[in-house]
Design a protein around this motif. Structure first.
Motif, PDB file in Angstrom:
ATOM      1  N   GLU A 265     -24.017  39.293 -34.513  1.00 55.06           N
ATOM      2  CA  GLU A 265     -25.250  39.570 -34.843  1.00 55.06           C
ATOM      3  C   GLU A 265     -25.010  39.584 -36.542  1.00 55.06           C
ATOM      4  O   GLU A 265     -25.978  38.883 -37.138  1.00 55.06           O
TER       5      GLU A 265
ATOM      6  N   LEU B 224     -24.575  36.067 -37.772  1.00 51.86           N
ATOM      7  CA  LEU B 224     -25.721  35.370 -38.005  1.00 51.86           C
ATOM      8  C   LEU B 224     -26.833  35.880 -38.887  1.00 51.86           C
ATOM      9  O   LEU B 224     -27.604  34.961 -39.437  1.00 51.86           O
TER      10      LEU B 224
ATOM     11  N   ARG C  72     -25.196  33.766 -42.619  1.00 53.15           N
ATOM     12  CA  ARG C  72     -25.460  32.444 -42.183  1.00 53.15           C
ATOM     13  C   ARG C  72     -26.438  31.699 -43.440  1.00 53.15           C
ATOM     14  O   ARG C  72     -27.353  32.472 -43.997  1.00 53.15           O
TER      15      ARG C  72
ATOM     16  N   GLY D 228     -19.493  32.984 -27.496  1.00 48.93           N
ATOM     17  CA  GLY D 228     -20.539  32.668 -27.116  1.00 48.93           C
ATOM     18  C   GLY D 228     -20.652  31.965 -25.485  1.00 48.93           C
ATOM     19  O   GLY D 228     -21.293  32.352 -24.760  1.00 48.93           O
TER      20      GLY D 228
ATOM     21  N   GLN E 175     -23.940  33.580 -24.315  1.00 45.91           N
ATOM     22  CA  GLN E 175     -24.886  33.619 -25.497  1.00 45.91           C
ATOM     23  C   GLN E 175     -25.070  32.292 -26.168  1.00 45.91           C
ATOM     24  O   GLN E 175     -24.222  31.750 -27.088  1.00 45.91           O
ATOM     25  N   GLU E 176     -25.864  31.633 -25.432  1.00 50.41           N
ATOM     26  CA  GLU E 176     -26.178  30.152 -25.771  1.00 50.41           C
ATOM     27  C   GLU E 176     -26.480  29.967 -27.509  1.00 50.41           C
ATOM     28  O   GLU E 176     -26.080  28.985 -27.937  1.00 50.41           O
ATOM     29  N   ALA E 177     -27.142  30.971 -27.893  1.00 50.27           N
ATOM     30  CA  ALA E 177     -27.479  30.773 -29.458  1.00 50.27           C
ATOM     31  C   ALA E 177     -26.311  30.926 -30.358  1.00 50.27           C
ATOM     32  O   ALA E 177     -26.238  30.329 -31.457  1.00 50.27           O
ATOM     33  N   TRP E 178     -25.163  31.801 -29.764  1.00 51.90           N
ATOM     34  CA  TRP E 178     -24.034  31.477 -30.490  1.00 51.90           C
ATOM     35  C   TRP E 178     -23.238  30.342 -30.462  1.00 51.90           C
ATOM     36  O   TRP E 178     -23.148  29.768 -31.648  1.00 51.90           O
TER      37      TRP E 178
ATOM     38  N   ASP F  82     -24.951  27.172 -30.147  1.00 52.03           N
ATOM     39  CA  ASP F  82     -25.791  26.644 -30.753  1.00 52.03           C
ATOM     40  C   ASP F  82     -25.458  26.659 -32.340  1.00 52.03           C
ATOM     41  O   ASP F  82     -25.573  25.849 -33.275  1.00 52.03           O
ATOM     42  N   ALA F  83     -25.255  28.145 -33.031  1.00 47.75           N
ATOM     43  CA  ALA F  83     -24.953  28.323 -34.318  1.00 47.75           C
ATOM     44  C   ALA F  83     -23.718  27.490 -34.751  1.00 47.75           C
ATOM     45  O   ALA F  83     -23.457  27.194 -35.770  1.00 47.75           O
TER      46      ALA F  83
ATOM     47  N   GLU G  15     -24.212  23.868 -34.921  1.00 50.46           N
ATOM     48  CA  GLU G  15     -24.858  23.354 -36.373  1.00 50.46           C
ATOM     49  C   GLU G  15     -23.756  23.528 -37.424  1.00 50.46           C
ATOM     50  O   GLU G  15     -23.984  22.895 -38.402  1.00 50.46           O
TER      51      GLU G  15
END
Length: 662
Positions: free
Chosen positions: A292, A295, A299, A413, A418-421, A423-424, A427
C-alpha cells in the motif's frame, strides 16, 4: 555563471541549481574545462534523500564565500550517485582506500584526467575551507607529487576491481554460510550485528530459501525473529506502511527516516515469502501495508515508482529529520481525544520523555491491539499526519529499483491474490520497456517520463529481468519472458567477464572511467553480478536454456569466495546458489476455472527454493513450460517437473502438494 543543473533528470542535481557554486554535470566537457584552466576537479557525490548532503549543501554550497573559493580554484562537478552508480563506485573505493571509511556526501579531488588524489565525505564549513585551500596550494606547489599520488590510487583501485578467485558453493559451503550468519545474529533484538542496523533483505531471502531446501528450522527462526522485530519497531511506519532506510539503534526504535524504493520492494517480497512459509498474520499484514505504501506514496503518474522519500522535512527553510513521523502524548490526545490518545500512547510506546528528539517518540507496535480499534485510530492518526509538512520525494524512476518493485508486486500479488498489485507491476514494466530501452539498450533512469542519458548498469539488467520473470509467472503472458530473455542476452554480450567469470558493473562499450568497476558484494540492493545470477537461474528454469543456467552457475561461483568469507554481503548470491542447489523445480498448471485456480494457489503457496510456477492454456504460444502439457479428461491439471523431466500430471491439490514435496 552557467546554469547546467536545472534541466537534469536527477532531482538531486536540481536541488543545487541555485547554488552560487558553478556546478558542471559529469562528462567530458567538465574535464576538458579543467584541462583548459589547469585546475583540479572537485567531485561532489550525493543523492536527494541524503540528510548530510543537505547539511553540507546549506553550510558550504549555498555560501557565497565558499563558492568563490571553489569557482576560482576548481571545476566543480555534481553527481547523483543513484543515477551514476559507476562513478560513485570508482570514487567511493578511492575514498575508502584513503580514509578507511565512506559515505555521502562524498567529496573527491581529481586530476583533469579523472584520477583521485584526495577524498573525504562530509566536511563542516570551516574544515572544508581549509581543505580547499590546502588542495589548491598542493596543486600549485607540488603538482608532480599530487599527480603521482593520483596515479598510485588509481592503480590500487584497479586491483580491487579484478575478479575474486572462483569458489563453488556446494552443500557444505551453503551450510557454513548459514552458520556464519547465525553467529552474527542479535538473539535479543533481532537482525544481525550491532547499531546501526539495516534491513537485511537479501540475507532473509537466503535464509528462507535455505529452510525451504533443507528444512533447517534454525534458519527460519532467524527470519521470523528479525522480521517481527523490524515490523514492531520504529523503522516500520506503523501508520503509513513502508520501512525507513535503517535504525540508528540496535532495537529498531529510531530510524533514519528516509524511505527507499529498493528497501521496500525487497521487504515486501520477504514478508510475503515469510507468510508463505509460516502463515504468519503479522507477515501478511506487513506485506499488505508495504505494498500500500509503494502504490500510494511512491507511484508516479507514468506508472513507475519514485526512488525515495527524503529523511528530512523542510520547514521555514530548515530541514528537520523526523518532523513528519514523531509524536508526543499530547499530540496523540489532540487528534484522538483523551481516552483514545492515552491508550494509543501506551500501544505505540509514546512516552513523556520521548524515544527520539525533543520529547517526541517514534511509533512502535510491541503487541497487536484490538484490530477494530486500531484500524480506526490508525486511519485518524494518518489523516492528521498528512496535514503536517511532508518530506520531499525523489521522483526519478531508476530501472533497477523499479525492476525490484515489479518483482515484488507481481510475486506478492500472485501469492496473496491481489490483482491490483499485479496490474501495477504490469504498468511499471510497460513503462520501463517503452521509455528506458533506447535503440535496444537500457538506460538507468527517467523523470516525468523522459529518460536520462546515463546507460544502464549490470544491476539494471539483472533486476529488470527478475521483475519481468516474476510478472511472466504471475500472468502467464509470454511477452514478459521474451523481454527478460532480450535483457539477459544484452547483459551476457556486454557485461560478462570472459576470463574470470561473472559480470562487470558496466558494459564493454560504456563510458570509460579510470577503472572499469566491478563489485560483487550485495549491499542495500543486489550487486549487478548477483542480480544477473538470480535472474539467469529463473530464466533457465522457465525455458530450459542450458546456456543461461551455465552463466548463472559461473556468476554464483564468481561470488563464491565472498559468500564463504562474508555471507551477509552476499545474500542474493547465496539465494541464487540455494536455487541452483535445489535444482530447477517447475510447476505448470493448464486449464481454467476454480479447479485450475486451486492448483495454482497450491503451487504458489508451497515453499521451494527457486521454484517457478506458470499457469495458462495448454500449448500457450511462447511459454515453454506449457508446451505439450494437455488437459486431463478435459479438466485442469498440474505438471511437476525437475529440469523439464516431469511426473505424471495431477488433478487435485493434495496430489500436487505431495508431488512438489517429493
Amino acid at each position: 555563471m552557467a546554469d547546467r543543473l536545472r534541466t537534469a533528470t536527477s532531482p538531486y542535481l536540481r536541488q543545487h541549481a541555485d547554488n552560487p557554486v558553478d556546478w558542471w554535470q559529469w562528462g567530458e566537457d567538465a574535464f576538458a574545462e579543467a584541462r583548459r584552466r589547469d585546475v583540479p576537479v572537485l567531485l561532489s557525490v550525493g543523492y536527494a534523500a541524503c540528510h548530510w548532503c543537505h547539511v553540507m549543501a546549506h553550510e558550504s554550497f549555498e555560501d557565497d564565500g565558499v563558492a568563490q573559493v571553489i569557482n576560482d580554484a576548481f571545476v566543480p562537478v555534481k553527481v547523483d550517485r543513484e543515477e551514476r552508480p559507476d562513478v560513485d563506485s570508482v570514487y567511493m573505493t578511492a575514498t575508502q582506500a584513503m580514509t578507511g571509511q565512506g559515505g555521502w556526501p562524498m567529496t573527491a579531488f581529481l586530476t583533469p584526467d579523472g584520477e583521485a588524489f584526495h577524498c573525504g565525505t562530509y566536511f563542516p564549513r570551516e574544515h572544508f575551507l581549509g581543505v580547499l585551500g590546502a588542495v589548491r596550494d598542493a596543486w600549485a606547489d607540488r603538482r608532480d607529487a599530487v599527480v603521482q599520488h593520483g596515479a598510485a590510487v588509481t592503480e590500487a583501485i584497479a586491483r580491487t576491481a579484478g575478479p575474486l578467485p572462483g569458489a563453488p558453493l556446494d552443500d557444505e559451503a551453503l551450510a557454513g554460510a548459514v552458520s556464519a550468519v547465525a553467529r552474527d545474529a542479535d538473539r535479543v533484538h533481532g537482525g544481525f550485528g550491532g547499531a546501526p542496523k539495516f534491513p537485511p533483505s537479501m540475507t532473509l531471502e537466503h535464509l528462507l530459501r535455505h529452510h525451504a531446501r533443507t528444512g533447517d528450522d534454525a534458519a527460519l527462526a532467524l527470519v521470523e525473529r528479525t522480521c517481527e522485530a523490524m515490523a514492531r519497531g520504529g523503522i516500520d511506519d506503523q501508520l503509513g506502511g513502508g520501512f525507513a532506510r535503517y535504525s540508528v539503534d540496535a532495537r529498531w526504535v529510531v530510524p533514519h527516516f528516509e524511505k527507499m524504493l529498493y528497501d521496500n520492494a525487497q521487504l515486501l517480497r520477504v514478508y510475503a515469502h515469510l507468510w508463505r512459509a509460516t502463515g504468519s498474520p503479522l507477515a501478511q499484514r506487513v506485506a499488505r501495508e508495504t505494498a500500500e505504501f509503494l502504490l500510494r506514496d511512491l507511484r508516479t503518474a507514468e506508472g513507475g515508482f519514485a526512488s525515495a522519500l527524503d529523511a528530512d522535512t523542510v520547514v521555514d527553510g530548515h530541514a528537520v529529520e523526523g518532523l513528519t513521523y514523531a509524536w508526543t502524548p499530547a499530540q496523540l490526545r489532540d487528534v484522538l481525544g483523551d481516552d483514545d490518545g492515552t491508550r494509543a500512547a501506551e500501544v505505540l510506546a509514546v512516552t513523556e520523555a520521548g524515544t527520539f528528539e525533543g520529547g517526541a517518540s517514534t511509533l512502535q507496535l510491541p503487541e497487536d491491539p484490538d484490530p477494530t480499534w486500531w484500524a480506526d485510530v490508525r486511519a485518524r492518526l494518518l489523516a492528521a499526519r498528512d496535514e503536517r509538512p511532508q518530506p520531499a520525494r525523489d521522483d526519478k524512476v531508476v530501472t533497477a529499483w523499479n525492476g525490484l518493485a515489479v518483482a515484488a508486486l507481481a510475486d506478492a500479488g500472485a501469492l496473496l491474490e491481489q490483482e491490483a498489485w499485479v496490474d501495477a507491476a504490469r504498468e511499471c514494466a510497460e513503462l520501463l520497456l517503452d521509455r528506458h530501452v533506447v535503440d535496444g539498450r537500457l538506460r538507468r533512469a527517467s523523470r516525468d517520463g523522459v529518460v536520462g542519458a546515463p546507460a544502464g548498469v549490470a544491476a539494471d539488467h539483472g533486476d529488470l529481468a527478475e521483475g519481468l520473470l516474476a510478472l511472466h509467472q504471475a500472468t502467464g503472458e509470454a511477452r514478459w519472458l521474451d523481454a527478460a530473455g532480450e535483457v539477459l542476452d544484452v547483459a551476457l554480450d556486454h557485461f560478462s567477464d570472459p576470463h574470470g567469470g561473472g559480470f562487470y558493473d558496466v558494459a564493454d562499450d560504456a563510458e570509460r572511467l579510470v577503472v572499469r568497476p566491478r563489485d560483487p558484494s550485495d549491499g542495500p540492493e543486489p550487486s549487478g553480478q548477483s542480480a544477473l545470477a538470480g535472474a539467469l537461474v529463473t530464466y533457465a528454469a522457465l525455458t530450459g536454456s542450458s546456456r543461461h543456467r551455465a552463466a548463472a552457475e559461473a556468476a554464483v561461483e564468481a561470488s563464491g569466495a565472498l559468500a564463504r568469507q562474508a555471507p551477509r554481503f552476499a545474500g542474493w548470491a547465496l539465494a541464487a546458489a540455494e536455487a541452483l542447489a535445489a535444482g530447477p523445480l517447475q510447476v505448470a498448471v493448464v486449464g481454467t476455472g476454480p479447479g485450475a485456480a486451486d492448483l495454482v494457489r497450491t503451487a504458489r503457496r508451497t515453499p521451494a527454493a527457486g521454484a517457478v510456477v506458470v499457469h495458462g492454456p495448454p500449448d500457450a504460444e511462447g511459454v515453454p513450460l506449457l508446451a505439450d502439457r494437455p488437459l486431463v479428461s478435459g479438466g485442469p491439471a498440474a505438471y511437476v517437473c525437475r529440469g523439464f523431466v516431469c511426473d505424471r500430471p495431477v488433478t487435485t491439490t493434495a496430489e500436487l502438494a505431495a508431488a512438489i514435496a517429493r
